[in-house]
Design a protein around this motif. Sequence first.
Motif, PDB file in Angstrom:
ATOM      1  N   CYS A 108      -2.540   9.343  -5.653  1.00  0.00           N
ATOM      2  CA  CYS A 108      -2.494   9.310  -4.195  1.00  0.00           C
ATOM      3  C   CYS A 108      -3.178  10.550  -3.635  1.00  0.00           C
ATOM      4  CB  CYS A 108      -1.055   9.251  -3.706  1.00  0.00           C
ATOM      5  SG  CYS A 108      -0.180   7.753  -4.214  1.00  0.00           S
ATOM      6  N   GLY A 109      -3.925  10.375  -2.539  1.00  0.00           N
ATOM      7  CA  GLY A 109      -4.581  11.491  -1.885  1.00  0.00           C
ATOM      8  C   GLY A 109      -3.613  12.235  -0.987  1.00  0.00           C
ATOM      9  N   GLU A 110      -4.171  13.133  -0.154  1.00  0.00           N
ATOM     10  CA  GLU A 110      -3.336  13.926   0.750  1.00  0.00           C
ATOM     11  C   GLU A 110      -2.712  13.053   1.835  1.00  0.00           C
ATOM     12  OE1 GLU A 110      -5.667  17.045   2.324  1.00  0.00           O
ATOM     13  OE2 GLU A 110      -5.954  18.062   0.398  1.00  0.00           O
ATOM     14  N   GLU A 113      -4.386   7.144   1.423  1.00  0.00           N
ATOM     15  CA  GLU A 113      -5.655   7.534   0.803  1.00  0.00           C
ATOM     16  C   GLU A 113      -5.515   7.467  -0.702  1.00  0.00           C
ATOM     17  OE1 GLU A 113      -8.548  11.454   0.328  1.00  0.00           O
ATOM     18  OE2 GLU A 113      -6.968  11.424   1.835  1.00  0.00           O
ATOM     19  N   LEU A 114      -6.351   6.672  -1.338  1.00  0.00           N
ATOM     20  CA  LEU A 114      -6.293   6.495  -2.787  1.00  0.00           C
ATOM     21  C   LEU A 114      -7.450   7.229  -3.435  1.00  0.00           C
ATOM     22  CD1 LEU A 114      -5.472   2.690  -2.990  1.00  0.00           C
ATOM     23  CD2 LEU A 114      -3.899   4.607  -2.857  1.00  0.00           C
ATOM     24  N   LEU A 160       0.837  -1.207   0.000  1.00  0.00           N
ATOM     25  CA  LEU A 160       0.000   0.000   0.000  1.00  0.00           C
ATOM     26  C   LEU A 160       0.868   1.252   0.000  1.00  0.00           C
ATOM     27  CD1 LEU A 160       0.229   1.094   3.154  1.00  0.00           C
ATOM     28  CD2 LEU A 160      -1.401  -0.734   3.573  1.00  0.00           C
ATOM     29  N   GLY A 161       0.205   2.395  -0.202  1.00  0.00           N
ATOM     30  CA  GLY A 161       0.881   3.681  -0.137  1.00  0.00           C
ATOM     31  C   GLY A 161       1.529   4.095  -1.450  1.00  0.00           C
ATOM     32  N   HIS A 162       2.391   5.089  -1.351  1.00  0.00           N
ATOM     33  CA  HIS A 162       3.047   5.671  -2.519  1.00  0.00           C
ATOM     34  C   HIS A 162       4.120   4.726  -3.071  1.00  0.00           C
ATOM     35  CE1 HIS A 162       1.591   9.917  -1.890  1.00  0.00           C
ATOM     36  NE2 HIS A 162       1.313   9.363  -0.729  1.00  0.00           N
ATOM     37  N   ILE A 163       4.190   4.632  -4.376  1.00  0.00           N
ATOM     38  CA  ILE A 163       5.297   3.931  -5.026  1.00  0.00           C
ATOM     39  C   ILE A 163       6.492   4.880  -5.063  1.00  0.00           C
ATOM     40  CG2 ILE A 163       6.125   2.923  -7.184  1.00  0.00           C
ATOM     41  CD1 ILE A 163       3.269   2.075  -7.781  1.00  0.00           C
ATOM     42  N   ASN A 180      -1.920  -4.977  -6.482  1.00  0.00           N
ATOM     43  CA  ASN A 180      -1.837  -4.364  -5.149  1.00  0.00           C
ATOM     44  C   ASN A 180      -2.838  -3.210  -5.113  1.00  0.00           C
ATOM     45  OD1 ASN A 180       0.725  -5.607  -3.716  1.00  0.00           O
ATOM     46  ND2 ASN A 180       1.319  -5.208  -5.831  1.00  0.00           N
ATOM     47  N   PRO A 181      -4.105  -3.479  -4.746  1.00  0.00           N
ATOM     48  CA  PRO A 181      -5.165  -2.469  -4.865  1.00  0.00           C
ATOM     49  C   PRO A 181      -4.906  -1.176  -4.091  1.00  0.00           C
ATOM     50  CG  PRO A 181      -6.107  -4.641  -4.444  1.00  0.00           C
ATOM     51  CD  PRO A 181      -4.625  -4.773  -4.253  1.00  0.00           C
ATOM     52  N   LYS A 182      -4.077  -1.232  -3.046  1.00  0.00           N
ATOM     53  CA  LYS A 182      -3.866  -0.049  -2.209  1.00  0.00           C
ATOM     54  C   LYS A 182      -2.582   0.696  -2.546  1.00  0.00           C
ATOM     55  CE  LYS A 182      -6.593  -1.715   1.713  1.00  0.00           C
ATOM     56  NZ  LYS A 182      -6.614  -1.968   3.164  1.00  0.00           N
ATOM     57  N   LEU A 183      -1.929   0.310  -3.625  1.00  0.00           N
ATOM     58  CA  LEU A 183      -0.775   1.072  -4.092  1.00  0.00           C
ATOM     59  C   LEU A 183      -1.238   2.239  -4.962  1.00  0.00           C
ATOM     60  CD1 LEU A 183       2.093  -1.381  -5.163  1.00  0.00           C
ATOM     61  CD2 LEU A 183       2.117   0.276  -3.301  1.00  0.00           C
TER      62      LEU A 183
END
Length: 227
Positions: free
Chosen positions: A156-158, A162-163, A124-127, A144-147
């Motif tokens: 990517c959100g703030e 957050e996607l 998850l998170g930022h690549i 990876n749905p949360k990447l």
Amino acid sequence: MKNVVKKNTKPEYVSTGSIYYSITVTVKGVDQYFPQLSVEYTIVDLLGNKFEGEMPNIIGKLKSLIVLNLSHNSLAGQIPHSLGNISEIESLDLSWNQLTGEIPQSLADLTFLEFLNLSQNHLLGHIPQGKQFDTFDNYSFRGNPKLCGLPLTKKCGEHPHELQLEGDGDEEESGFTWKVMVMGYGCGVLLGIVLGYIMLSTGRPKWFNAIADVADHMILNRQNKRR
């Protein structure tokens, strides 16, 4: 494997006396056959087993590794930050596991990394951006749905986890609501104009006034009863 093998001018191969080892391994996503395995070409290929648990940090001390393939296992936990210390690695495949957490930024510093496959996990998170990671495509991170972040289409959100899909979310919902309101208002105005024209052209204002008089009379009767 903890020490980087110095490049020799004369090639050396793994052997037992006069017999050389031959091997077929998955390198950079492709099965490759080596009739003779160079001592400088250090490979750890453990794909397709049933390994569980977390990846040990000691892997990051194997600085002479060229290929590391742990795909198609059941490894869990986070990718060790220490993998960024394998300075000679050219191919890293951790796909089809149960890995979680964020991708370590240290992997972006692997200057010789030509092939990366982290697909089909729960990352998850930022690549990470920059250096070698700018050369990888969507294939390296799919499943990876949360990447989020490039090269994926998810923004990517703030917040770090957050996607936000491009064109989805609140903007789509508010846009849909705004369109419905405009359509409803326009239909109401058009209906009012049509009814007004029919009433004026057929003399219906008298009929409408009669209904209004009856309604006023009923209201007055109720008020008198209450008194």
